[in-house]
Design an enzyme around this catalytic site. Structure first.
Site, short mmCIF file in Angstrom:
data_model
loop_
_atom_site.label_atom_id
_atom_site.label_comp_id
_atom_site.label_asym_id
_atom_site.label_seq_id
_atom_site.Cartn_x
_atom_site.Cartn_y
_atom_site.Cartn_z
N GLY A 1 96.64 82.46 0.40
CA GLY A 1 97.95 82.01 -0.07
C GLY A 1 98.95 82.25 1.03
O GLY A 1 98.65 82.02 2.20
N HIS B 1 91.63 80.05 9.59
CA HIS B 1 91.81 78.58 9.66
C HIS B 1 92.08 78.16 11.11
O HIS B 1 92.88 77.27 11.36
CB HIS B 1 92.98 78.10 8.79
CG HIS B 1 92.86 78.43 7.33
ND1 HIS B 1 92.06 77.70 6.48
CD2 HIS B 1 93.45 79.39 6.58
CE1 HIS B 1 92.17 78.22 5.24
NE2 HIS B 1 93.00 79.24 5.29
N GLU C 1 87.16 77.67 10.07
CA GLU C 1 86.78 77.56 8.66
C GLU C 1 85.26 77.48 8.52
O GLU C 1 84.64 76.58 9.09
CB GLU C 1 87.44 76.33 8.03
CG GLU C 1 88.95 76.46 7.98
CD GLU C 1 89.65 75.22 7.43
OE1 GLU C 1 88.98 74.18 7.28
OE2 GLU C 1 90.86 75.32 7.16
N SER D 1 91.34 84.12 4.12
CA SER D 1 92.62 83.59 4.63
C SER D 1 93.71 84.70 4.67
O SER D 1 93.56 85.63 5.44
CB SER D 1 93.02 82.40 3.76
OG SER D 1 94.04 81.66 4.36
N ALA D 2 94.74 84.63 3.85
CA ALA D 2 95.77 85.68 3.87
C ALA D 2 95.16 87.06 3.61
O ALA D 2 95.58 88.06 4.19
CB ALA D 2 96.86 85.39 2.84
#
Lengths: 236, 236
Positions: free
Chosen positions: A90, A159, A194, A122-123
């Site tokens: 997020g 990413h 990714e 991710s985050a």
């Protein structure tokens, strides 16, 4: 003895949420059936409940129960007694701000250093680095600090995107942005494409997935490392 | 009476530095031959001197002399007596941090509100908004605040990029990021595509260049406005 799974993304192109990580997740969390989910990063602004529901359905497939950290009165205490933690992606600024607000950053760091199985996407991976300063996210909230867990001795760029040779866009490439980071900071950066992830067991850090990762060190040209590379064997 | 030129980018694809803006620059700065350049954003980490030299050669073509703000002992005083200011692009965090460090943010705001001709490109445009919170840049330094000049009653997203329909990348699109901004903030956002600029004269704000701009307001679907639109005529 540290035990982490640090993934570039929750979802690969053409796949479903967390499907490509199912085997690794099952292995990481083999010692527990109950995992705490940190939903603070709120992708697209979804609520903590909605996000927890989404993540829980992916964990159901490996027979694990997920409980949102937001449902605990005292998040720091919940972290202290957790048997496993997953932090979803997020907005990294929103995530880090909430971790500081609920005084959960330091307990999470201590638990990870004591061996808590931790997974981030991710985050949730960004915060495993020394700082969140190589995030791609917009600074939509002002956190009290950019310092994060420091579970690995470098920063992450999830990413990670290669420059497009035919692009007519004049904004900075990802590589340029990371080079700019190194005008202000000495911390190395691992650009995770990714489908790549890092598996941390004790002091051993291994690049997994099919792709190479791109490494950025201050004062050096960026370079590629193959899947299977042990990060513990070279100084980043 | 405000007098600003707020451009998405310094350079359009296939062009040279500032060439597409030459006419507008000459018009904006017609009352002075000496302009102060704020080089703090340091694109790619170049030095203040190098950056000033680059910008100065573009201003030479319209017979204007550019002086780097970094060459003044007291930047705030220099701003107070400036007849024109240009802030170049680079990293918005580095720029904002330096403006606060040298106590130049507030003097610059006051000068702009009193009519100082001001031009910004990219990061130099970002700071014209209420906050820098819709920048695309990496948080490579921790500024004391995200609050910026508020020379316009909205935020900017320079280098605005439309989603690529064929992309296999799973990171957030620009539109998603700005929507996430609106989960935390009420300030409208103007997405300025490369080649677009805003011309502010008094309370009048006009979109210029050939392209449309994309407007994001909290609780509404994003929408497009044509070049020539007066932003003063609709509530953003």
């Amino acid at each position: 003895m540290k035990n982490l799974l640090i993934a570039s993304t929750s979802t690969v192109y053409g796949g479903t949420y967390l499907d490509y990580l199912a085997e690794e997740m099952a292995e990481l969390f083999k010692g527990t059936n109950e995992i705490i989910f940190i939903p603070y990063a709120r992708p697209g602004g979804i609520t903590h409940d909605e996000y927890t529901e989404k993540a829980a359905s992916a964990f159901q497939k490996i027979d694990k129960k997920l409980i949102g950290l937001h449902t605990f009165k005292n998040p720091a205490e919940a972290i202290n007694s957790a048997k496993g933690v997953f932090t979803g992606g997020g907005n990294t600024f929103v995530l880090v701000n909430a971790l500081y607000h609920f005084e959960a950053m330091q307990p999470l760091r201590e638990a990870i250093f004591k061996g808590l199985p931790y997974m981030g996407t991710s985050a949730g991976s960004n915060i495993c680095g020394v700082s969140m300063q190589t995030t791609n996210d917009m600074p939509i909230i002002y956190p009290p600090s950019f310092k994060t867990l420091g579970a690995v001795p470098f920063n992450l760029n999830p990413h990670y995107l290669d420059p497009e040779p035919d692009s007519k866009h004049m904004g900075e490439t990802r590589e340029t942005r990371i080079k700019e980071f190194h005008t202000q900071n000495t911390v190395p950066v691992v650009g995770l494409r990714e489908g790549s992830w890092l598996r941390v067991t004790g002091e051993k850090i291994v690049l997994k997935g099919k792709l190479k990762a791109r490494i950025f060190e201050q004062g050096k040209d960026a370079y590629e490392v193959e899947s299977g590379t042990e990060f513990s064997n070279f100084k980043v």
